[in-house]
Design an enzyme around this catalytic site. Structure first.
Site, mmCIF file in Angstrom:
data_model
loop_
_atom_site.group_PDB
_atom_site.id
_atom_site.type_symbol
_atom_site.label_atom_id
_atom_site.label_comp_id
_atom_site.label_asym_id
_atom_site.label_seq_id
_atom_site.Cartn_x
_atom_site.Cartn_y
_atom_site.Cartn_z
ATOM 1 N N ASP A 1 34.667 36.625 38.357
ATOM 2 C CA ASP A 1 35.823 37.220 37.390
ATOM 3 C C ASP A 1 36.617 37.128 38.292
ATOM 4 O O ASP A 1 36.902 37.170 39.309
ATOM 5 C CB ASP A 1 34.538 38.515 37.393
ATOM 6 C CG ASP A 1 35.075 39.229 36.890
ATOM 7 O OD1 ASP A 1 34.707 39.797 36.134
ATOM 8 O OD2 ASP A 1 35.000 40.962 37.738
ATOM 9 N N GLU B 1 37.840 33.554 35.374
ATOM 10 C CA GLU B 1 39.065 34.180 34.709
ATOM 11 C C GLU B 1 40.613 34.359 35.306
ATOM 12 O O GLU B 1 40.637 34.325 36.357
ATOM 13 C CB GLU B 1 38.841 35.755 34.501
ATOM 14 C CG GLU B 1 37.803 36.038 33.525
ATOM 15 C CD GLU B 1 37.452 37.988 34.060
ATOM 16 O OE1 GLU B 1 37.277 38.098 32.874
ATOM 17 O OE2 GLU B 1 37.420 38.125 34.753
#
Ligand code: CA
Length: 653
Positions: A325, A354
């Site tokens: 993340d 990400e």
């Protein structure tokens, strides 16, 4: 500001509560603490410890204490003193915890292995582009009434086989198997903060991006959050259940920030060390996550913690991969260390994340693990937001359109995303924006837990179009995901038009991180309601898996083997693939117009995918001029001619 500390005290050994049958050794790194002790508790409900054990500091900054006897199942905390003030903290290395993660647990993790655990292994993954990823939230999977699970909302729902919905279609793990994905990506399953584990019968929901204890499974998904062994044993059973079906497990990890800041266990054990800071004296926590703080991955012992934690999940729980993340908050050196260490444990490990941050960060741009620096972390793949937005329109503008739902003039960008964002000789003008040289670094998707589902987005962009028309758009978007070079990724339920409507049904939730089950849960009856859509996704996955031409890995082969077709009708994009394992040629066209176009086949081809169906059996053949329906994909294939003399009849008596 901690450089001198890292140089003087940086420690390479094992930390935590190191369990053996006859003794447990406690080791906590806190080089500037004034005092430290271990407190032992018999249950996680106890107010007072039954033992307090002073620790001693070594020259390496590690406080140690060995306690004799078998402490399996005993709860513990550390009390650490700074400026004369004592604070009680949970060991950041704790392997299990009591209710709400408020105490660590000393645990014999091997005793929690399900029967047969040692006989199973990671799933095979020769190359990243062989993966098909399915993103799933543990509670969403089984909480809806349309699924008759015994273990609603729990890890153990994954062991429940043979379940069907009202129409008799398979659900649960059987459904995932039927769909054909290779990896289930589980949204946070480590111990997170928000859901009150002491009251799990009250409906509560959170995605779980609020980390509390990184090395502990989340208690609210277990059948007994008050017993630290249960969550460990049951999470292992989940992994085992998926492995038995040949499906890999990817864990969503959130080492970019912690839920608490000043009063987190990290900060109590060593104030400020674990976080990036700003201000003349480092008096403020920086907030590149948008959640109040960010971990300083570049610091020696923070980096060590993250690497140790990942290696622990990979070896103890046999995790097949990790999704990072807000990976833009990690420095690239840490990520390369992570991939190196994890590949030693499992050469097939799948790593992606990400490539952005949630706010500004003091970490220098050149060191951030962002898409634009992708070439400096070659074993890590990145979510292609370019893919997502080109296909369906800007993610943050509800009514902005993309290729499948009405945007015009973006055909060149479609070519750019279909080859995996690598340089391609036929799109020289876009090549300068390519951010990788291999589609093994590109995760292609049009829907994830964040933002609107694809189906809801299509409602906003095309509300005056019929449902049938929007289904055609959805199917074309899916075809693009599975027929592109790169790593295909879908959100669970996308294969039956997942939707997150607010009551009333015309406004949709784009950020359902704490929304009720009614919005978030998988509605298993939709599988039957939209059976054609499900079958189409399944057919696409099967076709992709059967053909190596969709799973190429390097830019030179793709430059040669994937050729875009020129002089096509307006807005139509098409390409030919050579060098497939089975087919001499595969031809793919997308027609986003809502009217048919005429195309020409030079020779006879089988049609394997069209706007309605997808699979490995030809639907019909085409030769010469043929029509491609509006809002449709078509995939033609010509099997390799096998010379007759190759055929050898089986020997007979
Ligand atoms: Ca928790």
């Amino acid at each position: 500001m901690f450089t001198h500390i890292d140089e003087k005290y940086g420690y390479d050994g094992e930390l935590g509560a190191i369990y053996a049958k006859d003794k447990t050794e406690f080791k906590v790194w806190a080089p500037e603490a004034e005092a430290a002790r271990v407190q032992l508790y018999k249950t996680c409900r106890d107010e007072d410890p039954y033992r307090r054990l002073p620790m001693e500091k070594g020259a390496d900054g590690v406080w140690r204490k060995t306690a004799f006897g078998d402490l399996d199942g005993i709860y513990y905390t550390y009390v650490v003193t700074y400026d004369g003030i004592e604070q009680e903290a949970v060991d950041i290395y704790a392997r299990s915890a009591g209710v709400n993660g408020a105490m660590g647990m000393i645990i014999d993790t091997k005793a929690c292995d399900p029967a047969g655990w040692d006989k199973q292994d990671y799933v095979k993954l020769e190359k990243y582009t062989d993966a098909c990823i399915y993103e799933l939230h543990v509670r969403d999977f089984s909480i809806d009434k349309s699924g008759n699970f015994c273990y609603k909302g729990r890890f153990l729902a994954f062991i429940e086989k043979g379940l069907v919905n009202a129409a008799g279609d398979s659900i649960g793990i059987d459904h995932i198997k039927e769909l054909g994905v290779t990896h289930v990506h589980l949204m946070p399953c480590f111990d997170y903060c928000t859901v009150d584990e002491s009251d799990v019968h009250r409906p509560q929901f959170n995605w779980g991006y609020d980390p509390q204890n990184y090395n502990v499974p989340e208690g609210s998904y277990s059948t007994d959050p008050f017993n630290g062994r249960t969550r460990v044993a049951e999470f292992k059973r989940l992994v085992y259940a998926l492995h038995r079906e040949g499906i890999g497990v990817v864990m969503d990890v959130v080492y970019n920030h912690t839920a608490a800041t000043a009063d987190s266990s990290f900060n109590k054990i060593y104030p400020k060390y674990y976080y990036r800071l700003w201000g003349d004296k480092g008096e403020y926590f920086s907030n590149g996550s948008g959640c109040g703080n960010e971990l300083a991955t570049e610091r020696k012992m923070v980096r060590k913690f993250i690497v140790d934690s990942l290696c622990y999940w990979a070896s103890e729980y046999k995790m097949d991969g990790f999704r990072f993340d807000l990976m833009g908050l990690y420095d690239t050196e840490t990520l390369n260390l992570i991939s190196g260490r994890l590949k030693e444990i499992n050469p097939n490990v799948l790593l992606y994340g990400e490539g952005w941050t949630g706010g500004d960060s003091p970490l220098e741009w050149g060191r951030r693990a962002m898409k634009l620096n992708a070439r400096s972390t070659p074993d890590i793949a990145f979510f292609s937001d370019d893919f997502r937005d080109t296909v369906k329109g800007n993610n943050f503008e509800n009514r902005d359109k993309g290729y499948v739902n009405g945007a015009t003039g973006n055909e060149e960008y479609v070519k750019e995303i279909m080859c995996g964002r690598i340089p391609h000789p036929q799109i020289p003008n876009l090549t300068k924006f390519s951010w990788t040289d291999t589609p093994a670094q590109t995760v292609n998707y049009v829907e994830a837990h964040d933002n609107l589902t694809l189906w809801d987005k299509l409602y906003y962009t095309n509300s005056t179009d019929s449902i049938e028309k929007r289904i055609r758009m959805d199917k074309m978007a899916a075809a693009m995901v599975f027929l592109a070079q790169g790593i295909p990724f879908i959100q669970a339920g996308q294969e039956f038009l997942r939707s997150k409507p607010f009551p009333g049904g015309t406004v949709f939730d784009h950020n359902s991180y704490k929304s009720p089950d009614a919005i978030n849960s998988l509605k298993w009856n939709r599988k039957s309601e939209f059976k054609g859509v499900f079958e189409y996704y399944k057919g696409l996955i099967g076709f992709r898996k059967a053909h190596s031409a969709f799973r190429m890995c390097d830019k030179d082969s793709i430059g040669e083997m994937m050729r875009y077709i020129d002089k096509l009708p307006q807005r139509v994009v098409g390409f030919v693939l050579y060098g497939d394992n089975e087919f001499e040629e595969i031809v793919v066209f997308f027609n986003p117009n809502d009217y048919p176009v005429t195309l020409h086949a030079f020779g006879s081809y089988g049609v394997y995918i069209d706007g309605d169906n997808a699979g490995n059996v030809p639907l019909r053949t085409v030769e010469g001029d043929y029509e491609l329906d509006g809002l449709s994909t078509i995939v033609l294939g010509r099997p390799r001619q096998v010379p007759e003399e190759v055929y050898e009849a089986p020997a007979t008596d």
